[in-house]
Every structure is written in structure tokens, then in C-alpha cells.
Scaffold this motif. Sequence first.
Motif, PDB file in Angstrom:
ATOM      1  N   ALA A  65      -1.694  17.751  -3.413  1.00 41.43           N
ATOM      2  CA  ALA A  65      -0.842  16.699  -2.854  1.00 41.43           C
ATOM      3  C   ALA A  65      -1.656  15.424  -2.678  1.00 41.43           C
ATOM      4  N   LYS A  66      -0.974  14.288  -2.711  1.00 40.52           N
ATOM      5  CA  LYS A  66      -1.688  13.013  -2.629  1.00 40.52           C
ATOM      6  C   LYS A  66      -2.244  12.760  -1.233  1.00 40.52           C
ATOM      7  N   THR A  67      -1.447  13.061  -0.195  1.00 39.73           N
ATOM      8  CA  THR A  67      -1.868  12.793   1.181  1.00 39.73           C
ATOM      9  C   THR A  67      -1.594  13.996   2.071  1.00 39.73           C
ATOM     10  N   SER A  68      -2.147  13.967   3.277  1.00 36.38           N
ATOM     11  CA  SER A  68      -1.898  15.035   4.248  1.00 36.38           C
ATOM     12  C   SER A  68      -0.431  15.094   4.647  1.00 36.38           C
ATOM     13  N   SER A  69       0.220  13.940   4.720  1.00 36.48           N
ATOM     14  CA  SER A  69       1.644  13.929   5.073  1.00 36.48           C
ATOM     15  C   SER A  69       2.476  14.568   3.964  1.00 36.48           C
ATOM     16  N   ASP A  70       2.065  14.376   2.710  1.00 42.14           N
ATOM     17  CA  ASP A  70       2.746  15.049   1.601  1.00 42.14           C
ATOM     18  C   ASP A  70       2.609  16.565   1.734  1.00 42.14           C
ATOM     19  N   VAL A  71       1.428  17.008   2.158  1.00 35.70           N
ATOM     20  CA  VAL A  71       1.198  18.444   2.361  1.00 35.70           C
ATOM     21  C   VAL A  71       2.201  19.007   3.358  1.00 35.70           C
ATOM     22  N   GLU A  72       2.361  18.329   4.486  1.00 35.33           N
ATOM     23  CA  GLU A  72       3.269  18.819   5.530  1.00 35.33           C
ATOM     24  C   GLU A  72       4.715  18.845   5.047  1.00 35.33           C
ATOM     25  N   GLU A  73       5.126  17.811   4.327  1.00 32.99           N
ATOM     26  CA  GLU A  73       6.497  17.773   3.816  1.00 32.99           C
ATOM     27  C   GLU A  73       6.730  18.866   2.777  1.00 32.99           C
ATOM     28  N   ILE A  74       5.745  19.088   1.931  1.00 33.07           N
ATOM     29  CA  ILE A  74       5.862  20.131   0.905  1.00 33.07           C
ATOM     30  C   ILE A  74       5.951  21.508   1.560  1.00 33.07           C
TER      31      ILE A  74
END
Length: 208
Positions: A180-189
Motif C-alpha cells: 500500500a502507498k500509505t499507512s492510511s491506505d493499509v487501514e482502509e484496505i
Amino acid sequence: MIDDRIKLLRKAAQVSTEESSDKLWCVVAGNEELMNEIVYSVISSKKRVEILFREHIIIKESFGRKKFDFLMLWGDTDKIDELSYLCKESGGSYIKIAPYYIKKEPNLMLMVGPDNAVKKFVSNVEKVGNKFSILLDDETTGFIETDFNMATKLPKFIKKLFEPLFNMSDVILTTILISAKTSSDVEEIKKLSRSYKIFVIDFQEMDD
């Protein structure tokens, strides 16, 4: 306990590269019988490979259940190669993760689930705008176990009629390694993955 062991292994591997690494992580997935065979091979390898954890997954759907197992392994590259070959030859899927990936990709995630669910999930993640890339992927060449959900309240004669159809259902398992590009993307995924009943390993959590 499992996370602590993986943290130590990850820290020890930070200086390695894909080319020089003599140890790898490997996730193997398939039906229970195949995973039992892999476990036997690992135990007989005289500690060249460790089983970090094993998961038995049951996905309940309206009239049936999909069942599969997967193992996360760490150990000698040559033995991992041998085990991954055994897995693939027997219809399973595998992904080998070199320390190179752990060092290079800060938002690394591994996902395992039925092929149709994984593909729908990936499409939806892209649709909502989360940034990620698929680094590695593999799928089973044999089918995972499915059966009729006997808890479903239906007359016995209907269950007997449909049960053979569910037991013969062609369900392929897919394993993907994504960045994932960012940590926030990780959480959303991760949030989205729950809707699709996909098992997720977040490497960020193992590095806390």
C-alpha cells in the motif's frame, strides 16, 4: 508470542537483500490434507524451517462453507524452495517473501482467500481510490474443500439433494502480496477485506 518471533526475524533480516538472502518467509495455502503433508516435511527438516503459525479458515456462506488452511514459514532458502515445489505440485499455492521486500516496502500486506472474493476485493479497493500495487500472487491449481452448511434449516431431503453439488464445487484459492502507498491506505484496505472474508497479514503490525 507469534508476533514477537516474527519481529525478531524481521529485524535480523533488515540488512539482507533479495540476492544474498539465505532465509525466506513463505506462505503456503491449500486444503487441510496438503498442509498436513507440508507440516510433516517441515518437522522432518531438522529445524531448517520453522512454522510461525497455521490458520484453519472456514468461510460460512448462505448454504455452504469453504475451508482451507495456510502456513507461514521461515527458514533455509533451499528447503523453502523444496516445500514450495511440493505445495505447487500438489495443487496448493505459495508466495516466497525475501527480506528484500520487507526492507523495501514499508506497507506490506499478504492476503489469502477464494479467488473470486480476492478479485472482487482488489477491484473494489482500486475503485474507492486506495493506492496499492500487487507484488506477488499465486493461486491453487487444486480446489479447496467445500461442503453444505448443515446448520442451514432446510428439510433433510433437500439437504441430501444439494450436498453433493457443494462438495464438488470448484473453488480456487488465491494468495497475494501487496504494497500500500500509505499507512492510511493499509487501514482502509484492511477494513474492506473484512467484507470479503479475506484473511490478512499486516507486516506493519509485526514491526511495532
